[in-house]
Scaffold this motif. Sequence first.
Motif, short mmCIF file in Angstrom:
data_model
loop_
_atom_site.label_atom_id
_atom_site.label_comp_id
_atom_site.label_asym_id
_atom_site.label_seq_id
_atom_site.Cartn_x
_atom_site.Cartn_y
_atom_site.Cartn_z
N ALA A 56 28.80 38.61 36.85
CA ALA A 56 29.61 37.88 35.92
C ALA A 56 31.25 38.29 36.42
CB ALA A 56 29.66 38.84 34.72
N GLU A 57 31.37 39.32 37.20
CA GLU A 57 32.95 39.38 37.77
C GLU A 57 33.09 38.35 38.69
OE1 GLU A 57 35.42 41.48 36.94
OE2 GLU A 57 34.04 42.01 35.23
N ALA A 58 32.03 38.00 39.54
CA ALA A 58 32.19 36.96 40.73
C ALA A 58 32.46 35.70 39.85
CB ALA A 58 30.76 37.03 41.36
N ARG A 59 31.52 35.32 38.84
CA ARG A 59 31.85 33.93 38.02
C ARG A 59 33.13 33.91 37.49
NH1 ARG A 59 26.45 35.60 36.17
NH2 ARG A 59 24.92 34.49 37.61
N LEU A 60 33.81 34.92 36.98
CA LEU A 60 34.94 34.76 36.58
C LEU A 60 36.25 34.58 37.53
CD1 LEU A 60 35.01 38.12 34.11
CD2 LEU A 60 35.09 35.50 33.34
N LEU A 61 35.91 35.23 38.91
CA LEU A 61 36.78 35.07 39.70
C LEU A 61 36.91 33.57 40.17
CD1 LEU A 61 38.92 36.42 41.88
CD2 LEU A 61 37.06 36.83 43.26
N MET A 62 35.55 33.21 40.34
CA MET A 62 35.47 31.67 40.75
C MET A 62 35.79 30.78 39.87
SD MET A 62 31.68 31.71 42.95
CE MET A 62 30.82 32.79 41.94
N ALA A 63 35.81 31.01 38.52
CA ALA A 63 36.31 30.08 37.48
C ALA A 63 37.87 30.27 37.53
CB ALA A 63 35.80 30.43 36.29
N ALA A 64 38.51 31.47 37.76
CA ALA A 64 39.96 31.52 37.66
C ALA A 64 40.52 31.07 38.89
CB ALA A 64 40.25 32.89 37.90
N HIS A 65 39.99 30.42 39.95
CA HIS A 65 40.54 30.00 41.15
C HIS A 65 39.74 28.66 41.47
CE1 HIS A 65 43.44 33.33 41.87
NE2 HIS A 65 42.21 34.15 41.45
#
Length: 357
Positions: free
Chosen positions: A293-302
């Motif tokens: 979930a954290e990986a997806r959030l980071l990818m969505a933020a950038h």
Amino acid sequence: MGTSSIPALTAPGIKTKQKARESKKGRTRITPPSITRLPIAGRARRLVLMEPAGNREMKRVVSLLPSATEIVAALDCADWLVGRSHECDFPPDVQALPVCTAPRLDLSGSSAEIDAKVKAAVANAASVYEVLQGPLADCAPDVILTQDQCEVCAVSLADVEAAICDWAGRPARIVSLKPMTLADVFEDVARVGAALGITEQGRSVADDLRDRARDLTVTPTGPRPRVACIEWTDPLMAAGNWVPELVAMAGGEDVFGTPGEHAPWITWEDLKSADPDVIVFMPCGFGLERAAAEARLLMAAHPQFKNLKAIRTGRVYATDANSYFNRPGPRLVESLGLLVAAFGGQDLPPGIERMID
């Protein structure tokens, strides 16, 4: 998060079976996986010799560190444990033991919120965790296992010393672990064995872990993949200490971490400039689901994340870091196996998953 659903990995030629046995007093006795050694690649494996129980003087042990709890279990002394930290969860049966620590902060929330709370506590010279003096005293330990490696990872050595400073009568020996490298971790296994009065057994188990790690080590025939291991996502932090060693042993090249040094803070621009071949998410304290979930959030933020080579080639992974990479104990050998599988394009075992197909 609990780890009972994550089966232990093994190096080739090792068969394991988790078992629990009942003591004469009716208390569940926890034992580590039984191990059978088989020849590997024409070379005999080390046989771990466990000292007969009748030859050992049983000690009452409180472990205030998840990795130390796993070390005690690996030494075939899990039934000596009489207390644990609030984070000790493996082997699963240790969760029935009295809890002797607690967080002082509410550590729920986003990665950014957790980071802000922890940094505020440290800035105010406050401990992130506390020792529960009553439960600890009730356990009447002979040995207390703790750490002085990371002030935000578990209760500190100073907190433990303060908690028992006025104990009268039966003294407790404090053994504090401070591993920075893989060699330190293996040496800590021997140190704990010595503290428990089973020095030879401690050395034997430590040597076996070294052998297993050596047998898993990869010698690349071509260029090493450049790897970014992410230990926190907001703000970004790369993994350090023993993780760069594991990356190198698995055949990769860590682009941020330095063996034996603490995890470095990085920026999105650092990650973008490095453009690694492989990205492995291993956020501290998080299991596989939260790491993904954290990986997806980071990818969505950038939005530019999709331009990184690792994304374009489908070599982004999330791991159960709380069970493996974050714990400087016996399962770092299994952590190495996870990286070997990922870098080598093998079927992925439990504990790691591909984020991009």
